[in-house]
Design a protein around this motif. Structure first.
Motif, short mmCIF file in Angstrom:
data_model
loop_
_atom_site.label_atom_id
_atom_site.label_comp_id
_atom_site.label_asym_id
_atom_site.label_seq_id
_atom_site.Cartn_x
_atom_site.Cartn_y
_atom_site.Cartn_z
N GLU A 1 14.07 -0.09 -0.99
CA GLU A 1 14.74 0.78 -0.02
C GLU A 1 13.85 1.04 1.18
O GLU A 1 14.31 1.06 2.32
CB GLU A 1 15.09 2.11 -0.70
CG GLU A 1 16.23 2.00 -1.68
CD GLU A 1 16.34 3.22 -2.58
OE1 GLU A 1 17.01 3.11 -3.61
OE2 GLU A 1 15.72 4.25 -2.27
N ILE A 2 12.56 1.22 0.91
CA ILE A 2 11.63 1.46 2.02
C ILE A 2 11.59 0.23 2.94
O ILE A 2 11.67 0.35 4.17
CB ILE A 2 10.21 1.78 1.49
CG1 ILE A 2 10.23 3.10 0.72
CG2 ILE A 2 9.21 1.83 2.61
CD1 ILE A 2 8.92 3.48 0.09
N LEU A 3 11.49 -0.92 2.33
CA LEU A 3 11.39 -2.15 3.13
C LEU A 3 12.64 -2.36 3.98
O LEU A 3 12.56 -2.71 5.16
CB LEU A 3 11.17 -3.36 2.20
CG LEU A 3 9.77 -3.46 1.60
CD1 LEU A 3 9.73 -4.52 0.52
CD2 LEU A 3 8.74 -3.77 2.69
N LYS B 1 2.72 -6.57 5.46
CA LYS B 1 3.84 -5.64 5.51
C LYS B 1 4.06 -4.99 4.17
O LYS B 1 4.42 -3.82 4.09
CB LYS B 1 5.11 -6.38 5.97
CG LYS B 1 5.09 -6.67 7.46
CD LYS B 1 6.35 -7.32 7.91
CE LYS B 1 6.33 -7.49 9.43
NZ LYS B 1 7.39 -8.36 9.88
N LEU B 2 3.83 -5.76 3.11
CA LEU B 2 4.01 -5.20 1.78
C LEU B 2 2.98 -4.10 1.52
O LEU B 2 3.31 -3.01 1.05
CB LEU B 2 3.86 -6.31 0.72
CG LEU B 2 3.88 -5.79 -0.71
CD1 LEU B 2 5.25 -5.25 -1.08
CD2 LEU B 2 3.46 -6.86 -1.69
N THR B 3 1.72 -4.38 1.88
CA THR B 3 0.66 -3.39 1.69
C THR B 3 1.03 -2.09 2.38
O THR B 3 0.87 -1.00 1.83
CB THR B 3 -0.67 -3.92 2.27
OG1 THR B 3 -0.81 -5.27 1.88
CG2 THR B 3 -1.84 -3.10 1.78
N SER B 4 1.52 -2.24 3.60
CA SER B 4 1.86 -1.07 4.38
C SER B 4 3.00 -0.28 3.73
O SER B 4 2.96 0.95 3.63
CB SER B 4 2.26 -1.49 5.78
OG SER B 4 2.78 -0.41 6.49
N ALA B 5 4.01 -1.01 3.26
CA ALA B 5 5.14 -0.34 2.64
C ALA B 5 4.73 0.35 1.34
O ALA B 5 5.17 1.47 1.04
CB ALA B 5 6.26 -1.33 2.36
N LEU B 6 3.84 -0.32 0.59
CA LEU B 6 3.36 0.29 -0.66
C LEU B 6 2.59 1.58 -0.38
O LEU B 6 2.70 2.56 -1.09
CB LEU B 6 2.47 -0.71 -1.42
CG LEU B 6 3.21 -1.78 -2.20
CD1 LEU B 6 2.22 -2.80 -2.75
CD2 LEU B 6 4.03 -1.19 -3.34
N ALA B 7 1.81 1.53 0.73
CA ALA B 7 1.05 2.71 1.10
C ALA B 7 1.99 3.86 1.42
O ALA B 7 1.71 5.01 1.07
CB ALA B 7 0.15 2.40 2.29
N GLU B 8 3.09 3.54 2.05
CA GLU B 8 4.05 4.59 2.39
C GLU B 8 4.61 5.24 1.13
O GLU B 8 4.72 6.45 1.00
CB GLU B 8 5.19 4.01 3.22
CG GLU B 8 6.27 5.04 3.53
CD GLU B 8 7.33 4.52 4.49
OE1 GLU B 8 6.98 3.66 5.33
OE2 GLU B 8 8.48 4.97 4.40
N GLN B 9 4.92 4.36 0.17
CA GLN B 9 5.46 4.87 -1.09
C GLN B 9 4.47 5.83 -1.76
O GLN B 9 4.83 6.89 -2.24
CB GLN B 9 5.74 3.68 -2.00
CG GLN B 9 6.61 4.00 -3.19
CD GLN B 9 6.80 2.79 -4.08
OE1 GLN B 9 5.97 1.90 -4.13
NE2 GLN B 9 7.92 2.75 -4.78
#
Lengths: 679, 168
Positions: free
Chosen positions: A234-236, A271-279
């Motif tokens: 969902e974040i992505l 981009k994945l790292t960034s999204a994971l960080a957001e989570q």
């Protein structure tokens, strides 16, 4: 679920909020225009109002609403935080506390009167107050223009600015960095994704980028902070890093989503790292509230007991392993020793509380006493971060109140008197704590007139506590003020009350295995120092042998161990002191003290211990080594036994006594003085 | 002085001190141990001269023989420690009591229980809960709370002074 009753939870929370409120209000008196404090006060009022209404404390909610409205004027700069306003708000705070704790005995007329006083200070023309903006979480994605570094923009400063706004999680986007040979040192290839939780509005975040705004990519979007359990997919999708369809396709395969998307070429690793960080950031934001839990104190005590037993069992294992030849047993024993030690440290750490929480309570006391007595007083505190066992802290409250009250009431002169003798008008009370060895020292000092030595002496003579004309040291004389009923109000006018409750202070500190020192300088002030053990449960000890008995000396009190040479031994039959690098240290033969009948070891050892900056040597037969000591108190049957502060269980299961160092040092020093006096 | 006024039977543990049978109320008894190492407490009353380890707890050790003015004797193969729990100044306290021998848990019938006679007793009456009879023998049921509660203080008159001769 069998948690505590919700009203109980509210009461506890409200008690904490009210404590903060009081501290903030008192702080505000010093810096009336500190927006941060004003906001803090406003928030506390707002929360009390909100949860009060939720838990059915209607009177609290209604009353607090008006106080909050009044304070909102201050928050919006329409009114000043005058001392008068702060005094009324403090009164309001007490009223709120009364309404929560014993609502039946509180008269609404009091509240009405407070509100009336508040009303006169309010700005009448003010528009109805807005509510405080709740903290929101934003996703800030930006990429600086390529020549930004050349024009003097420092991205680190931008990120720092963002961090000052609230909690920020920063991830750099590195996908546009060219191969090494193509990199130009003046160009900026990085982009950043920042997840920021802040109360500031979007415009404030934009202001950070004010000077680079024109050519940069900047994207600020709100994220719903309640959605902490948001799925990565969902974040992505929300970030438009990947299409919903791709996510759905990947989900169908039931593997780690991030990996799948990268594998499918739909997503870059950055981009994945960034999204994971957001989570992670979102989850942390929610967890902050759950970051601490309340545990009943008895459960903690039980835990400490169990750990104590574990430590004893472990030291038995250590002994068995030591005798064994089995290497595996030895290595397991070592492993368990390490674990037990860590578990013990952690458990003790859980019980440790910063003493600042206690000091905070006294600011109000000083504030009120100052008003009541018409003295101007400043309270300065230091060492608030000093940690001490929770049980100790709780029991320190009353003694400290007594000591501070005494210092203000009887230590400090009146303003007029201070002006007359040329002291600064404002009296100073210093309250501080620090660690020293295995002890915590808490000192309360004032810059008043000090103890009147002559009066204490004559009073003590009248009461028959000392002989007439006796030559008593300051230390001994000042200890007399802790005698029950030593000073009565009519007997010593100038010192009246010095000593009221002081025997209570003494008893409490004794019960905590602590000691009290008093230093006084006539005309310049008094300092009372409380020495307290760090913890009441487990200590490091030095195991020694005297005759057949084994004893534990608290390691924190041990300064050094020396051998008692035979000539020194022979020479010191009459007078018992040692020459330790030029200092004469009196010593006690524990064999004599304990009536030991077995023959003495040939090479006697002296363990030098200290207490209250005095030293005494304890002569023992053998120094065995260090020992983790779980303190067990002695029963009433041994209440009459001096010299020991408790007992512990050794590795082989036998009981060993713990020496009461403070008592032995005092005993040794007194005996030495008597010997000296006798010539 | 407390006296026995109940009309129900009393369950007791009987034990031997210097050849005489004494009893302790069974409900006060926690466990019976073989002799364990005793740590002496220098400076304590001789009667409560030590500490023992009872399952990880530090428990005071008392020798009633010394309380009753009997001589100190080295332990024998029959010597036991009876761990009891009594109230001392309102606090429940666990104490290990030395006994020369432990016999049994038995029931003293209500009819066999008598109040402590005021005279003709070798033992201080305040230490005694009541007197029971088992067959031809008298059994002195001790009031352990009282026996121990003055144990921490200086109290030298351990034997009832006006009792000149042994009860026979």
């Amino acid at each position: 679920m069998t948690g505590p009753h919700p009203t109980l939870v509210f009461r506890q929370e409200a008690a904490e909020l009210l404590e903060h409120l009081e501290a903030d209000l008192l702080d505000l008196e010093g810096v009336p225009d500190c927006q941060e404090l004003i906001d803090g006060i406003f928030r506390a009022l707002h929360t009390i109002k909100g949860s009060g209404a939720m838990y059915g404390f209607e009177r609290v909610a209604a009353f607090t609403h008006h106080v909050e409205t009044a304070f909102d004027a201050v928050r919006q700069g329409r009114a000043d935080a005058t001392p008068a306003l702060i005094a009324v708000t403090l009164a309001a705070r007490d009223h709120i506390r009364g309404l929560i704790e014993h609502p039946d005995s509180i008269d609404d007329a009091v509240g009405t009167a407070i509100l009336a006083r508040l009303g006169t200070m309010q700005d009448k023309s003010a528009p109805p107050p807005a509510t405080a903006p709740p903290a929101r979480t934003w996703r800030v994605r930006f990429r600086l223009p390529q020549d930004a570094m050349a024009t003097g923009t420092n991205p680190v400063l931008l990120l720092d600015d963002l961090r000052t706004l609230g909690t920020a999680t920063v991830v750099a986007r590195t996908d546009l960095i060219p191969p090494l040979e193509e990199i130009s040192p003046t160009e900026c290839y990085l982009g950043w994704d920042v997840v920021l939780s802040t109360e500031a509005p979007k415009s404030t975040i934009e202001e950070v980028f004010l000077f680079v705004r024109d050519e940069m990519e900047l994207d600020i979007e709100p994220i719903d902070p309640l959605d902490a359990d948001k799925r990565l997919g969902e974040i992505l999708v929300e970030r438009a890093d990947v299409s919903k369809k791709a996510v759905d396709a990947a989900l169908a395969k039931q593997e780690r989503l991030g990996k799948l998307l990268i594998g499918a070429g739909e997503l870059s690793q950055e981009k994945l790292t960034s999204a994971l960080a957001e989570q992670k950031h979102l989850r942390a934001e929610v967890r902050q509230d759950a970051g601490s839990i309340r545990v009943p104190a008895e459960r903690l005590d039980e835990l400490v007991d169990r750990v104590g037993e574990l430590v004893i069992a472990q030291s038995r294992l250590k002994q068995v392993a030591h005798a064994s030849r089995d290497v595996q047993v030895k290595s397991i024993a070592e492993e368990i020793e390490r674990l037990a030690r860590e578990l013990q440290d952690t458990t003790m750490g859980v019980r440790m509380v910063q003493i600042g929480s206690l000091f905070g309570r006294f600011r109000r006391l000083v504030h009120d006493l100052a008003q009541e007595l018409g003295k101007s007083i400043a309270l300065s505190t230091f060492g608030e971060e000093t940690e001490i066992d929770k049980t100790v802290i709780e029991r320190l409250n009353d003694p400290l109140i007594h000591l501070i009250r005494n210092a203000i009431d009887h230590g400090l002169e009146t303003d007029a008197r201070r002006a007359e003798i040329g002291k600064p008008l404002q009296g100073l009370i210093r309250l501080g704590a620090r660690h020293a060895g295995g002890e915590v020292l808490i000192s309360i000092s004032d810059d008043g007139h000090g103890l009147d030595r002559a009066r204490i002496q004559s009073r003590a003579e009248e009461q028959g506590l000392i002989e007439r004309g006796a030559n008593v040291s300051d230390h001994e004389l000042f200890q007399l003020i802790f005698q029950p009923g030593f000073s009565t109000a009519d007997a010593v006018t100038k010192l009246s009350g010095r000593g009221v409750g002081m025997d209570v202070v003494k008893r409490t500190i004794d019960a905590l295995r602590g000691t009290i020192d008093i230093a006084s300088n006539e005309g310049r002030g008094t300092e009372v120092t409380l020495r307290l053990p760090l913890t009441l449960a487990i200590i490091d000890g030095l195991l020694v042998r005297v005759g057949r008995g084994r004893y534990v000396i608290p390691l924190a009190a041990v300064e050094e161990c020396v051998e008692l040479s035979s000539e020194e031994d022979a020479r010191s039959r009459g007078r018992s002191f040692l020459n330790i690098r030029g200092d004469l240290v009196p010593f006690l033969r524990l064999r004599e003290l304990f009536n030991t009948s077995t023959p003495a070891d040939r090479y006697q050892k002296v363990v030098i211990v200290s207490s209250s900056e005095l030293r005494v040597g304890l002569v023992v037969d053998q120094v065995i080594g260090d020992h983790q000591t779980v303190i067990k108190s002695l029963s009433k049957l041994h209440a009459d036994v001096a010299n020991f502060s408790g007992a512990t269980i050794l590795g082989d299961g036998t009981v060993a006594l713990i020496l009461d160092v403070a008592h032995l040092v005092e005993f040794g020093q007194v005996r030495e003085e008597r010997l000296k006096a006798a010539g | 002085m407390r006296t026995w006024s109940g009309n129900r039977s009393l369950e007791v543990l009987t034990l031997d001190l210097e050849g005489e049978i004494f009893a302790i109320e069974a409900e006060q008894v926690r466990e019976i141990l073989d002799l364990v190492p005793i740590t002496e407490v220098p400076g304590s009353q001789p009667f409560v001269k030590g500490l023992i380890n009872v399952r990880g707890r530090v428990v005071p050790f008392a020798d009633p023989r010394l309380r009753f003015g009997m001589e100190e004797r080295p332990p024998t193969i029959d010597t036991r420690i009876v761990v009891i729990e009594v109230e001392l100044d309102g606090d429940p306290t666990t104490v290990g009591i030395r006994a020369d021998k432990v016999y049994e848990v038995t029931e003293l019938a209500a009819a066999a229980l008598e109040e402590t006679p005021k005279i003709g007793m070798r033992w201080r009456p305040e230490f005694i809960r009541c007197i029971g009879k088992r067959g031809p023998d008298f059994v002195v049921v001790l009031d352990m709370g009282r026996v121990l509660s003055s144990g921490g203080r200086a109290d030298t008159s351990l034997i009832w002074q006006s009792a000149p001769e042994r009860r026979g």
